[in-house]
Design a protein around this motif. Sequence first.
Motif, PDB file in Angstrom:
ATOM      1  N   GLU A 151      -7.883  19.501  23.906  1.00  0.00           N
ATOM      2  CA  GLU A 151      -8.266  20.026  22.584  1.00  0.00           C
ATOM      3  C   GLU A 151      -9.675  20.612  22.624  1.00  0.00           C
ATOM      4  O   GLU A 151      -9.925  21.680  22.069  1.00  0.00           O
ATOM      5  CB  GLU A 151      -8.194  18.920  21.523  1.00  0.00           C
ATOM      6  CG  GLU A 151      -6.788  18.490  21.165  1.00  0.00           C
ATOM      7  CD  GLU A 151      -6.758  17.252  20.276  1.00  0.00           C
ATOM      8  OE1 GLU A 151      -7.843  16.751  19.864  1.00  0.00           O
ATOM      9  OE2 GLU A 151      -5.647  16.767  20.002  1.00  0.00           O
ATOM     10  N   LEU A 152     -10.601  19.904  23.277  1.00  0.00           N
ATOM     11  CA  LEU A 152     -11.974  20.413  23.404  1.00  0.00           C
ATOM     12  C   LEU A 152     -11.999  21.731  24.162  1.00  0.00           C
ATOM     13  O   LEU A 152     -12.727  22.659  23.790  1.00  0.00           O
ATOM     14  CB  LEU A 152     -12.865  19.383  24.111  1.00  0.00           C
ATOM     15  CG  LEU A 152     -13.237  18.132  23.315  1.00  0.00           C
ATOM     16  CD1 LEU A 152     -13.898  17.099  24.213  1.00  0.00           C
ATOM     17  CD2 LEU A 152     -14.138  18.488  22.143  1.00  0.00           C
ATOM     18  N   HIS A 200      -3.944   9.962  26.126  1.00  0.00           N
ATOM     19  CA  HIS A 200      -4.705  10.299  24.915  1.00  0.00           C
ATOM     20  C   HIS A 200      -6.083  10.877  25.261  1.00  0.00           C
ATOM     21  O   HIS A 200      -6.595  11.730  24.548  1.00  0.00           O
ATOM     22  CB  HIS A 200      -4.820   9.091  23.969  1.00  0.00           C
ATOM     23  CG  HIS A 200      -5.752   8.010  24.453  1.00  0.00           C
ATOM     24  ND1 HIS A 200      -5.382   7.047  25.356  1.00  0.00           N
ATOM     25  CD2 HIS A 200      -7.045   7.762  24.136  1.00  0.00           C
ATOM     26  CE1 HIS A 200      -6.398   6.233  25.594  1.00  0.00           C
ATOM     27  NE2 HIS A 200      -7.427   6.646  24.860  1.00  0.00           N
ATOM     28  N   VAL A 201      -6.668  10.443  26.375  1.00  0.00           N
ATOM     29  CA  VAL A 201      -7.952  10.993  26.821  1.00  0.00           C
ATOM     30  C   VAL A 201      -7.747  12.434  27.285  1.00  0.00           C
ATOM     31  O   VAL A 201      -8.517  13.331  26.917  1.00  0.00           O
ATOM     32  CB  VAL A 201      -8.567  10.131  27.949  1.00  0.00           C
ATOM     33  CG1 VAL A 201      -9.785  10.800  28.560  1.00  0.00           C
ATOM     34  CG2 VAL A 201      -8.923   8.745  27.423  1.00  0.00           C
ATOM     35  N   GLN A 202      -6.713  12.659  28.061  1.00  0.00           N
ATOM     36  CA  GLN A 202      -6.423  14.007  28.546  1.00  0.00           C
ATOM     37  C   GLN A 202      -6.114  14.955  27.387  1.00  0.00           C
ATOM     38  O   GLN A 202      -6.545  16.108  27.398  1.00  0.00           O
ATOM     39  CB  GLN A 202      -5.246  13.979  29.528  1.00  0.00           C
ATOM     40  CG  GLN A 202      -5.601  13.271  30.825  1.00  0.00           C
ATOM     41  CD  GLN A 202      -4.477  13.334  31.834  1.00  0.00           C
ATOM     42  OE1 GLN A 202      -3.768  14.332  31.918  1.00  0.00           O
ATOM     43  NE2 GLN A 202      -4.316  12.272  32.611  1.00  0.00           N
ATOM     44  N   LYS A 261      -6.892  18.026  36.955  1.00  0.00           N
ATOM     45  CA  LYS A 261      -6.931  17.302  38.222  1.00  0.00           C
ATOM     46  C   LYS A 261      -8.041  16.256  38.311  1.00  0.00           C
ATOM     47  O   LYS A 261      -7.882  15.248  38.970  1.00  0.00           O
ATOM     48  CB  LYS A 261      -6.975  18.264  39.402  1.00  0.00           C
ATOM     49  CG  LYS A 261      -8.232  19.089  39.521  1.00  0.00           C
ATOM     50  CD  LYS A 261      -8.157  20.031  40.711  1.00  0.00           C
ATOM     51  CE  LYS A 261      -9.356  20.918  40.776  1.00  0.00           C
ATOM     52  NZ  LYS A 261      -9.265  21.900  41.851  1.00  0.00           N
ATOM     53  N   TYR A 262      -9.157  16.484  37.662  1.00  0.00           N
ATOM     54  CA  TYR A 262     -10.256  15.518  37.726  1.00  0.00           C
ATOM     55  C   TYR A 262     -10.052  14.337  36.780  1.00  0.00           C
ATOM     56  O   TYR A 262     -10.769  13.346  36.853  1.00  0.00           O
ATOM     57  CB  TYR A 262     -11.595  16.190  37.418  1.00  0.00           C
ATOM     58  CG  TYR A 262     -11.944  17.261  38.410  1.00  0.00           C
ATOM     59  CD1 TYR A 262     -12.332  16.940  39.706  1.00  0.00           C
ATOM     60  CD2 TYR A 262     -11.864  18.612  38.073  1.00  0.00           C
ATOM     61  CE1 TYR A 262     -12.639  17.925  40.632  1.00  0.00           C
ATOM     62  CE2 TYR A 262     -12.178  19.602  38.992  1.00  0.00           C
ATOM     63  CZ  TYR A 262     -12.557  19.246  40.265  1.00  0.00           C
ATOM     64  OH  TYR A 262     -12.861  20.230  41.184  1.00  0.00           O
ATOM     65  N   LEU A 263      -9.077  14.460  35.881  1.00  0.00           N
ATOM     66  CA  LEU A 263      -8.818  13.406  34.898  1.00  0.00           C
ATOM     67  C   LEU A 263      -7.422  12.823  35.043  1.00  0.00           C
ATOM     68  O   LEU A 263      -6.928  12.158  34.128  1.00  0.00           O
ATOM     69  CB  LEU A 263      -9.012  13.965  33.483  1.00  0.00           C
ATOM     70  CG  LEU A 263     -10.411  14.514  33.195  1.00  0.00           C
ATOM     71  CD1 LEU A 263     -10.421  15.292  31.899  1.00  0.00           C
ATOM     72  CD2 LEU A 263     -11.424  13.397  33.170  1.00  0.00           C
ATOM     73  N   ALA A 264      -6.784  13.052  36.185  1.00  0.00           N
ATOM     74  CA  ALA A 264      -5.395  12.646  36.390  1.00  0.00           C
ATOM     75  C   ALA A 264      -5.174  11.141  36.206  1.00  0.00           C
ATOM     76  O   ALA A 264      -4.121  10.724  35.734  1.00  0.00           O
ATOM     77  CB  ALA A 264      -4.915  13.080  37.770  1.00  0.00           C
ATOM     78  N   GLY A 265      -6.136  10.325  36.549  1.00  0.00           N
ATOM     79  CA  GLY A 265      -5.982   8.874  36.443  1.00  0.00           C
ATOM     80  C   GLY A 265      -6.271   8.300  35.073  1.00  0.00           C
ATOM     81  O   GLY A 265      -6.144   7.095  34.864  1.00  0.00           O
TER      82      GLY A 265
END
Length: 173
Positions: free
Chosen positions: A20-21, A13-15, A5-9
């Motif tokens: 993976e991390l 490839h970033v998500q 939810k904090y990375l939805a925008g």
Amino acid sequence: MEALKYLAGYPQHVQTRVRELIEHGRLGAMLADKYGQPHTVRSDGQLYEYVQTLKDRHLRKSVPLGKVIYDGKLQVVKHALGTHTAISRVQGDRLKASREIRIATVFRDAPAEFLRMIVVHELAHLKEAEHNKSFYQLCTHMEPDYHRLEFDLRLYLTHLDAGRSAVEGEKQS
């Protein structure tokens, strides 16, 4: 696949890289290596002094602050990490205005850089109400690494959401 939810925008490839991390238990270690120890601003009084120092350095001519506190209900109730409000009260035949900044208590134990980023964000709202180009220019004037810190803060919150400690990669009980 779990929603971040904090990375939805952010791009897919970033998500994917963040997932993976998380899967390999490395997000917490990466954040700990990068940001180390939490800050020492523990009480509301210390927070007020911290915010006032930044305000005096960058926004001397802006309106005075009436209150600066950690707010335990902020993240849950308002879905925000910090707020700035103007409160008007009638005192006799006068209208008295006061500005307040409330910071979510999650930042009481956060790395110093994240507290600074949130404070800079809320201070910028004293001059710019909207999240526009001028607002972000003011943020980067006060904190040159603002955008990197904002992204890393999103990683930190994602890590906390996964039920992990920011210093360790282990589950909290």
